[in-house]
Design a protein around this motif. Structure first.
Motif, PDB file in Angstrom:
ATOM      1  N   GLU A   1       0.891  -1.238  -0.082  1.00 50.68           N
ATOM      2  CA  GLU A   1       0.204  -0.172  -0.158  1.00 50.68           C
ATOM      3  C   GLU A   1       0.878   1.093   0.126  1.00 50.68           C
ATOM      4  N   SER A   2       0.215   2.350  -0.445  1.00 52.13           N
ATOM      5  CA  SER A   2       1.035   3.510  -0.214  1.00 52.13           C
ATOM      6  C   SER A   2       0.060   4.696  -0.223  1.00 52.13           C
ATOM      7  N   SER A   3       0.451   5.858   0.294  1.00 56.64           N
ATOM      8  CA  SER A   3      -0.251   7.031   0.546  1.00 56.64           C
ATOM      9  C   SER A   3      -0.853   7.531  -0.875  1.00 56.64           C
ATOM     10  N   ASP A   4      -1.942   8.149  -0.997  1.00 54.96           N
ATOM     11  CA  ASP A   4      -2.484   8.703  -2.055  1.00 54.96           C
ATOM     12  C   ASP A   4      -1.605  10.084  -2.357  1.00 54.96           C
ATOM     13  N   ALA A   5      -1.219  10.374  -3.875  1.00 56.15           N
ATOM     14  CA  ALA A   5      -0.440  11.361  -4.012  1.00 56.15           C
ATOM     15  C   ALA A   5      -1.009  12.579  -3.584  1.00 56.15           C
ATOM     16  N   ALA A   6      -2.430  12.772  -3.532  1.00 57.33           N
ATOM     17  CA  ALA A   6      -2.930  14.044  -3.286  1.00 57.33           C
ATOM     18  C   ALA A   6      -3.225  13.996  -1.958  1.00 57.33           C
ATOM     19  N   SER A   7      -3.041  13.043  -1.074  1.00 54.39           N
ATOM     20  CA  SER A   7      -3.369  12.961   0.397  1.00 54.39           C
ATOM     21  C   SER A   7      -2.433  12.422   1.049  1.00 54.39           C
ATOM     22  N   PRO A   8      -1.460  12.900   1.374  1.00 53.55           N
ATOM     23  CA  PRO A   8      -0.443  12.535   2.378  1.00 53.55           C
ATOM     24  C   PRO A   8      -0.858  12.313   3.572  1.00 53.55           C
ATOM     25  N   VAL A   9      -0.455  11.483   4.431  1.00 54.49           N
ATOM     26  CA  VAL A   9      -0.804  11.216   5.968  1.00 54.49           C
ATOM     27  C   VAL A   9      -0.210  12.158   6.848  1.00 54.49           C
ATOM     28  N   VAL A  10      -1.080  12.663   7.914  1.00 54.57           N
ATOM     29  CA  VAL A  10      -0.796  13.519   8.798  1.00 54.57           C
ATOM     30  C   VAL A  10      -0.827  12.848  10.152  1.00 54.57           C
ATOM     31  N   TYR A  11       0.100  12.871  11.040  1.00 48.94           N
ATOM     32  CA  TYR A  11       0.184  12.174  12.570  1.00 48.94           C
ATOM     33  C   TYR A  11       0.721  13.036  13.472  1.00 48.94           C
ATOM     34  N   LEU A  12       0.353  13.020  14.646  1.00 45.94           N
ATOM     35  CA  LEU A  12       1.022  13.698  15.842  1.00 45.94           C
ATOM     36  C   LEU A  12       2.122  12.798  16.362  1.00 45.94           C
ATOM     37  N   HIS A  13       3.135  13.153  16.262  1.00 48.76           N
ATOM     38  CA  HIS A  13       4.574  12.181  16.613  1.00 48.76           C
ATOM     39  C   HIS A  13       4.375  12.166  18.477  1.00 48.76           C
ATOM     40  N   GLY A  14       4.881  11.075  18.894  1.00 49.08           N
ATOM     41  CA  GLY A  14       5.227  10.824  20.142  1.00 49.08           C
ATOM     42  C   GLY A  14       3.988  10.359  20.895  1.00 49.08           C
ATOM     43  N   ARG A  15       2.840   9.775  20.191  1.00 48.91           N
ATOM     44  CA  ARG A  15       1.413   9.433  20.866  1.00 48.91           C
ATOM     45  C   ARG A  15       1.059   8.307  20.266  1.00 48.91           C
ATOM     46  N   ASN A  16       2.001   7.456  19.659  1.00 49.87           N
ATOM     47  CA  ASN A  16       1.846   6.150  19.361  1.00 49.87           C
ATOM     48  C   ASN A  16       0.576   6.026  18.312  1.00 49.87           C
ATOM     49  N   ASN A  17       0.417   6.730  17.494  1.00 47.33           N
ATOM     50  CA  ASN A  17      -0.202   7.125  16.335  1.00 47.33           C
ATOM     51  C   ASN A  17       0.036   6.267  14.867  1.00 47.33           C
ATOM     52  N   ILE A  18       1.312   5.912  14.970  1.00 53.72           N
ATOM     53  CA  ILE A  18       1.727   5.092  13.820  1.00 53.72           C
ATOM     54  C   ILE A  18       2.505   3.916  14.337  1.00 53.72           C
ATOM     55  N   VAL A  19       2.942   2.903  13.682  1.00 51.73           N
ATOM     56  CA  VAL A  19       3.839   1.960  14.347  1.00 51.73           C
ATOM     57  C   VAL A  19       4.941   2.148  14.963  1.00 51.73           C
ATOM     58  N   PRO A  20       5.240   1.692  16.285  1.00 48.56           N
ATOM     59  CA  PRO A  20       6.222   2.065  16.724  1.00 48.56           C
ATOM     60  C   PRO A  20       7.740   2.146  16.255  1.00 48.56           C
ATOM     61  N   GLY A  21       7.778   1.364  15.494  1.00 48.63           N
ATOM     62  CA  GLY A  21       9.303   1.179  14.492  1.00 48.63           C
ATOM     63  C   GLY A  21       9.277   2.316  13.611  1.00 48.63           C
ATOM     64  N   LEU A  22       8.348   2.770  13.065  1.00 46.26           N
ATOM     65  CA  LEU A  22       8.201   3.793  12.096  1.00 46.26           C
ATOM     66  C   LEU A  22       8.483   5.076  12.810  1.00 46.26           C
ATOM     67  N   GLU A  23       7.682   5.249  13.929  1.00 44.77           N
ATOM     68  CA  GLU A  23       7.719   6.431  14.743  1.00 44.77           C
ATOM     69  C   GLU A  23       9.334   6.547  15.284  1.00 44.77           C
TER      70      GLU A  23
END
Ligand code: ZN
Length: 179
Positions: A29-51
């Motif tokens: 999978e990948s992000s849509d070219a028109a809509s990148p992913v937005v997240y708040l860092h440090g709150r466990n909102n993405i997989v830990p290894g990527l954060e």
């Protein structure tokens, strides 16, 4: 005055594009070219290894992060393969092996992959499809900014269009809740 580029740290709101591949190198999978992913860092909102890999990066940075299962979606749990009466399935048959179907559980609706089809039951693998896999993320950081007080109170980032929440689900981020 030129502003110092911000480095990703706790409470940064990060916008990024990603491409996710499994160990076989196929892009799952990948992000849509028109809509990148937005997240708040440090709150466990993405997989830990990527954060962990995101920390310290800046807008414009491109990098590849390899995430082991224990820092991604966990190891596969063999007990998560269960025989489920067809009447408990939220998806109507006929069923085929490999198909993803919805099933009602005590914790709400979950997705399972069909591994065996019987007359009255199907065997469902309730592991996350990416459990047990080493994940390779190709990342491009688009923007890094400070979180607003509202975002800090909610524990997640809000979309570029203000308070609009994305109700979708992707494997780089978690599900957003409704307000
Ligand atoms: Zn919110």
């Amino acid at each position: 005055m030129t502003e110092q580029p911000k480095s990703i740290a706790d409470d940064s709101v990060v916008t990024f594009h990603y491409k996710l591949s499994d160990a076989e190198g196929s892009v799952t999978e990948s992000s849509d070219a028109a809509s990148p992913v937005v997240y708040l860092h440090g709150r466990n909102n993405i997989v830990p290894g990527l954060e962990t890999e995101m920390a310290g990066k800046q807008s414009g940075d491109k990098f590849t992060a390899t995430v082991a299962p224990e820092n991604g979606y966990g190891e596969r749990n063999p007990n998560a393969v269960q025989r489920v009466p067809v009447k408990h399935l939220a998806t109507r048959g006929p069923y085929v092996v490999g198909q993803m179907v919805g099933v009602q559980t005590r914790e709400g609706l979950r997705q399972g992959r069909v591994v065996k089809v019987g007359h009255f039951n199907v065997d469902l693998d309730l592991n996350h499809p990416l459990a047990g896999k080493t994940l390779t993320f190709e990342i491009e950081i688009v923007d890094v900014r400070d979180a607003t007080s509202e975002e800090l109170a909610h524990g997640h980032a809000h979309g570029p269009e203000g308070h609009g929440h994305d109700h979708g689900h992707d494997h780089a981020g978690h599900e957003h809740h409704d307000h």
